[in-house]
Design an enzyme around this catalytic site. Sequence first.
Site, short mmCIF file in Angstrom:
data_model
loop_
_atom_site.label_atom_id
_atom_site.label_comp_id
_atom_site.label_asym_id
_atom_site.label_seq_id
_atom_site.Cartn_x
_atom_site.Cartn_y
_atom_site.Cartn_z
N CYS A 123 0.87 -1.18 0.00
CA CYS A 123 0.00 0.00 0.00
C CYS A 123 0.90 1.22 0.00
O CYS A 123 1.66 1.43 0.94
CB CYS A 123 -0.90 -0.01 1.23
SG CYS A 123 -1.95 1.44 1.38
N HIS A 124 0.83 2.01 -1.07
CA HIS A 124 1.75 3.15 -1.15
C HIS A 124 1.10 4.46 -1.60
O HIS A 124 1.71 5.52 -1.51
CB HIS A 124 2.90 2.83 -2.11
CG HIS A 124 2.49 2.86 -3.56
ND1 HIS A 124 1.80 1.84 -4.17
CD2 HIS A 124 2.67 3.81 -4.52
CE1 HIS A 124 1.57 2.14 -5.43
NE2 HIS A 124 2.08 3.33 -5.67
N ARG A 125 -0.13 4.41 -2.08
CA ARG A 125 -0.72 5.61 -2.66
C ARG A 125 -1.15 6.62 -1.59
O ARG A 125 -1.64 6.25 -0.53
CB ARG A 125 -1.92 5.25 -3.55
CG ARG A 125 -1.49 4.47 -4.76
CD ARG A 125 -2.57 4.34 -5.81
NE ARG A 125 -1.97 3.70 -6.99
CZ ARG A 125 -1.30 4.36 -7.93
NH1 ARG A 125 -1.21 5.68 -7.87
NH2 ARG A 125 -0.76 3.73 -8.94
#
Length: 359
Positions: free
Chosen positions: A208-210
């Site tokens: 999860c990076h956004r």
Amino acid sequence: MKKILTVVGARPQFVKAAMMSRVLKDDYEEILVHTGQHYDKNMSDVFFEELRMAPPAYNLNISGGSHGAMTGRMLIAIEEVLLSEKPDAVIVYGDTNSTTAGALAAVKLGIPVVHIEAGNNRGSLNNPEDVNRIVSDHTSSLLFACVESAMKNLRDENLADRSFFVGDSMLDAFLYYAKIVDIKTRTDFTDFGGNRVEIPDDFYYLTCHRQENANEHLLQILSAAQELDAPVVYAVHPRNRQRITELQKEDPFDNISFINPVGYLSSVALMKNAKKVITDSGGLQREAFFAGKPCVTVFNYAWWPETLHGGMNRLVKPDKNDILDKLSQPVEMDPTYKPFGDGHACEKMKEIMEQYFGK
């Protein structure tokens, strides 16, 4: 020998460039330029090391700042390299600021641009990545699409005469490295303190990076992961590390192993061995499809709608209940459905480039 200058700056581009370099090396002189867009060691240096790529001839060390500022600085620096090297063509990949800067710098100097992974956009100017891809498509001399839907976009934009469906170089890479990687021999699974983390035999793989999934959205994702029927391995993007540390003070999330970012080979190993995948990454939803792993994407758009076939990938809201519900739904795998080509995209691109540029 013709000279090709390749511009990269982000994780997926390193992998694609590694595969493309393998087929170019005997017939072209390749100059690799790293813009520095991904600057964390585990997001950059490790890829060159483990993929056995030659170090970049130029590392521009440009990262941070607004989209405009970053792209502008890259444009100036890449132009200087082009004036010095005088390549016969420039290769750019995907949809990053590095892609657009490389394409603009080259076309303004009259140097042909090859855009790999062209056409995959929503036809909108509301998303920075779509803007980057559209600009890069329209300034390129050769456009290589990895799926037929991208070819349709290119035809709709009147770019069919320079566009070719070749398949996905990321599939080339996944098939190549999946054969040789072994999760038991990987050594870069470490926690925030640098201690080695043992990967269980049965687990889910989470990334999860956004920015859209930070704050309360991230808490919902972690809450869903906490309730799954097997441990979850979460490779934490540097952007979320501080937030994770804060959340752990309130809840230990003992079903989740938080590990530092991993290199490409370790990500392939995790993908190969995971039960299912939870991600907000367009690249990882694709790799899950390659690996035959059911995936849920925490976003409102599937960058690769081909992965939705048979429920292999499902879009979910950043909501615990929706994530758990979609993960539990059955999947219909179809081994005859191969929208990303046959695993030989790089060879096909080289053949077309030879027709266009010569050897």
